[in-house]
Design a protein around this motif. Structure first.
Motif, mmCIF file in Angstrom:
data_model
loop_
_atom_site.group_PDB
_atom_site.id
_atom_site.type_symbol
_atom_site.label_atom_id
_atom_site.label_comp_id
_atom_site.label_asym_id
_atom_site.label_seq_id
_atom_site.Cartn_x
_atom_site.Cartn_y
_atom_site.Cartn_z
ATOM 1 N N LEU A 128 -6.973 19.936 34.126
ATOM 2 C CA LEU A 128 -6.377 18.698 33.664
ATOM 3 C C LEU A 128 -4.956 19.267 33.167
ATOM 4 O O LEU A 128 -4.254 18.673 33.460
ATOM 5 N N THR A 133 -6.548 15.223 38.121
ATOM 6 C CA THR A 133 -6.852 14.051 37.182
ATOM 7 C C THR A 133 -8.436 13.768 37.873
ATOM 8 O O THR A 133 -8.692 14.321 38.929
ATOM 9 N N GLY A 152 -3.980 14.116 41.642
ATOM 10 C CA GLY A 152 -3.613 12.864 41.497
ATOM 11 C C GLY A 152 -3.638 11.784 42.401
ATOM 12 O O GLY A 152 -3.062 10.708 42.138
ATOM 13 N N ALA A 185 -10.775 6.873 32.085
ATOM 14 C CA ALA A 185 -10.031 7.924 31.587
ATOM 15 C C ALA A 185 -10.073 7.877 30.286
ATOM 16 O O ALA A 185 -9.948 8.943 29.421
#
Length: 188
Positions: A128, A133, A152, A185
């Motif tokens: 991270l 991600t 990403g 998230a």
């Protein structure tokens, strides 16, 4: 630290990669090394040596399909771990595979063993921190629950699974299963 990626086909460096591969990963998560070497012969797998000034720092084994590349195995040699080699290697991988979706599997941080949880959480934070991600699903990779990350860019489960089918065939991909959606998230 400036890490160079060198594709390796044979010789002493391949022996060093093989030795690190054997010690760095749990038995249940390793493919036969001969399968990886054979995959490289098809052009769908790359065995990369991570180096600085011709010094061996670690390995990255990549599996490719279309615009996707899986960081199948990634390990830094013990003697250089914690000195920026891993972050530098990830940056070099991003440059090498620019324009492609890079996918990473990590062992789930939903585990009960406290010592193992510390290691897995540290690994997750490393990725991270280096710009990767979370993808919105979990998988079962040969009996081990894994969390998924990317550079990403989205990669649905079916497209992830296709990397294994393309690079290694259904004998490998048939042992991978979708476990469900990951938490959002903000819930992590």
């Amino acid at each position: 630290m400036s890490v160079k990626l060198k594709q390796v086909f044979s010789g002493k460096r391949l022996d060093e990669i093989h030795a690190l591969y054997e010690t760095a990963f749990p038995a249940g998560e390793k493919k036969p090394f001969s399968m990886i070497v054979s995959g490289q012969g098809t052009g769908l797998v790359e065995i990369l040596s991570l180096e600085e000034n011709n010094r061996f720092l670690g390995l990255a084994i990549m599996a490719k399909a279309g615009d996707r590349v899986l960081l199948d195995y990634f390990a830094i040699a013990d003697e250089v771990r914690g000195h920026g080699a891993g972050s530098a290697a990830l940056q070099a991988l991003r440059e090498r595979y620019q324009g492609m979706r890079i996918i990473i599997e990590i062992e789930s941080t939903k585990c009960v063993d406290e010592e193992e949880l510390v290691l897995r959480t540290r690994r997750k934070k490393f990725y991270l921190r280096n710009g990767f991600t979370m993808l919105p699903y979990y998988i079962d990779l040969w009996g081990t629950e894994m969390e998924m990350l990317s550079n990403g860019q989205p990669c649905p489960y079916e497209e992830y699974l296709d990397i294994y089918t393309t690079a290694f065939g259904t004998k490998v991909s048939d042992k991978i299963h979708f476990l469900g959606d990951a938490p959002a998230a903000d819930e992590i």
